[in-house]
Scaffold this motif. Structure first.
Motif, PDB file in Angstrom:
ATOM      1  N   ASP A 194     -59.454  55.385  23.142  1.00 57.74           N
ATOM      2  CA  ASP A 194     -59.193  54.808  21.824  1.00 57.74           C
ATOM      3  C   ASP A 194     -59.771  53.406  21.686  1.00 57.74           C
ATOM      4  O   ASP A 194     -59.772  52.835  20.591  1.00 57.74           O
ATOM      5  CB  ASP A 194     -57.695  54.808  21.518  1.00 57.74           C
ATOM      6  N   TRP A 195     -60.261  52.831  22.808  1.00 59.41           N
ATOM      7  CA  TRP A 195     -60.909  51.512  22.739  1.00 59.41           C
ATOM      8  C   TRP A 195     -62.135  51.517  23.630  1.00 59.41           C
ATOM      9  O   TRP A 195     -62.121  52.124  24.707  1.00 59.41           O
ATOM     10  CB  TRP A 195     -59.954  50.414  23.205  1.00 59.41           C
ATOM     11  N   THR A 196     -63.196  50.900  23.175  1.00 54.55           N
ATOM     12  CA  THR A 196     -64.398  50.738  23.992  1.00 54.55           C
ATOM     13  C   THR A 196     -64.934  49.332  23.800  1.00 54.55           C
ATOM     14  O   THR A 196     -64.673  48.685  22.770  1.00 54.55           O
ATOM     15  CB  THR A 196     -65.491  51.747  23.596  1.00 54.55           C
TER      16      THR A 196
END
Length: 278
Positions: free
Chosen positions: A231-233
């Motif tokens: 959900d985060w990069t």
């Protein structure tokens, strides 16, 4: 037939990658298992079995806890799944910093037990001599400068590098020392475009960027990041898919079908054979 076909394909080698300096950009991605390696193989020049496996596969907070045995296990899987891309394996924290002999023994073990075509080490200020020692003994080495994940405990976080003149000169110096020591390529991570360009022009080996702009001779990303599994990069990652969403939808549909007894249906069910009538 399949094994004969695999044997007929020549893998990309360290000299092949080295010869790409200033030419067609080098395509690299990380791989940790056989099925993924097989999917990436036709598109990539180089597959890196990164110690990022500790974070993206094993759920570790950083790469420091990754072991040599983990890298060998995942390296073997990637070698089984690929046939043409060069496979390079990250040497984990603590496996090469203790001296040239320690580094050689561990790198030789990785090469023997996986069949990979090279190893990667993070190029801190004391590593150039070790790289030269390894290369002289037949081990292709890829370097890594800029943001070095294995130094996260001393840095305190994953921070971009080269923002001050002192830090810029240090990163440039480490890159030059890495190339001069015989590394066939150098990963540049988490630096400004200007520094990445400066390093790429200063050394005679290909640079592989990750968060280091298009000024490099090639690019690499962590595959689960670019496929959208999290959900985060980081800022420098472009998501080429939304596998997290796809998997969530697929598993949700499966769960609904099971609860409604729609799965398995008749087509997915085995039945006893009808008795043969005389």
């Amino acid at each position: 037939m399949s094994s004969q076909k695999q044997e007929a394909v020549k893998r990309i080698s360290a000299p092949d990658i080295r010869a790409r300096k200033g030419g067609e950009p080098i395509v690299c991605l990380t791989a940790y298992d056989a099925p993924t390696a097989a999917l990436l193989d036709d598109h990539c020049d180089l597959l890196l079995v990164g110690d990022s496996v500790g974070m993206v596969v094993h759920g570790m907070p950083n790469t420091v806890g990754v072991t040599l045995e983990m890298m060998i296990l995942h390296g073997q899987a990637v070698m089984r799944g690929s046939r043409r891309a060069m496979v390079v394996i990250d040497m984990p924290f603590g496996s090469y910093e203790g001296g040239k002999e320690q580094a050689y023994q561990n790198c030789a073990r990785v090469m023997k037990e996986t069949g990979a075509q090279g190893v990667k080490v993070e190029s801190g200020p004391t590593v150039a001599e070790t790289i030269a020692y390894l290369v002289q003994r037949g081990i292709p080495v890829m370097g890594h400068v800029g943001l070095r994940p294995q130094a996260v405990l001393t840095d305190g976080a994953f921070k971009a590098k080269g923002r001050t003149d002192e830090e810029r000169l240090r990163v440039l110096s480490e890159a030059e020392a890495t190339a001069d020591a015989g590394a066939f390529a150098v990963v540049i991570e988490g630096v400004a475009e200007g520094l990445a360009r400066e390093i790429t022009l200063a050394i005679d080996k290909p640079t592989i960027g990750i968060g280091a702009s298009s000024a490099c001779d090639g690019q690499i990303l962590v595959t689960p990041d670019m496929l959208g599994l999290f959900d985060w990069t980081p800022k420098f990652v472009r998501r080429y898919a939304d596998l997290r969403g796809d998997i969530d939808r697929a598993v949700g549909a499966y769960a609904a079908d099971v609860k409604a007894r729609r799965f398995p249906a008749e087509v997915e069910t085995y039945f006893s054979k009808k008795p043969v009538t005389p």
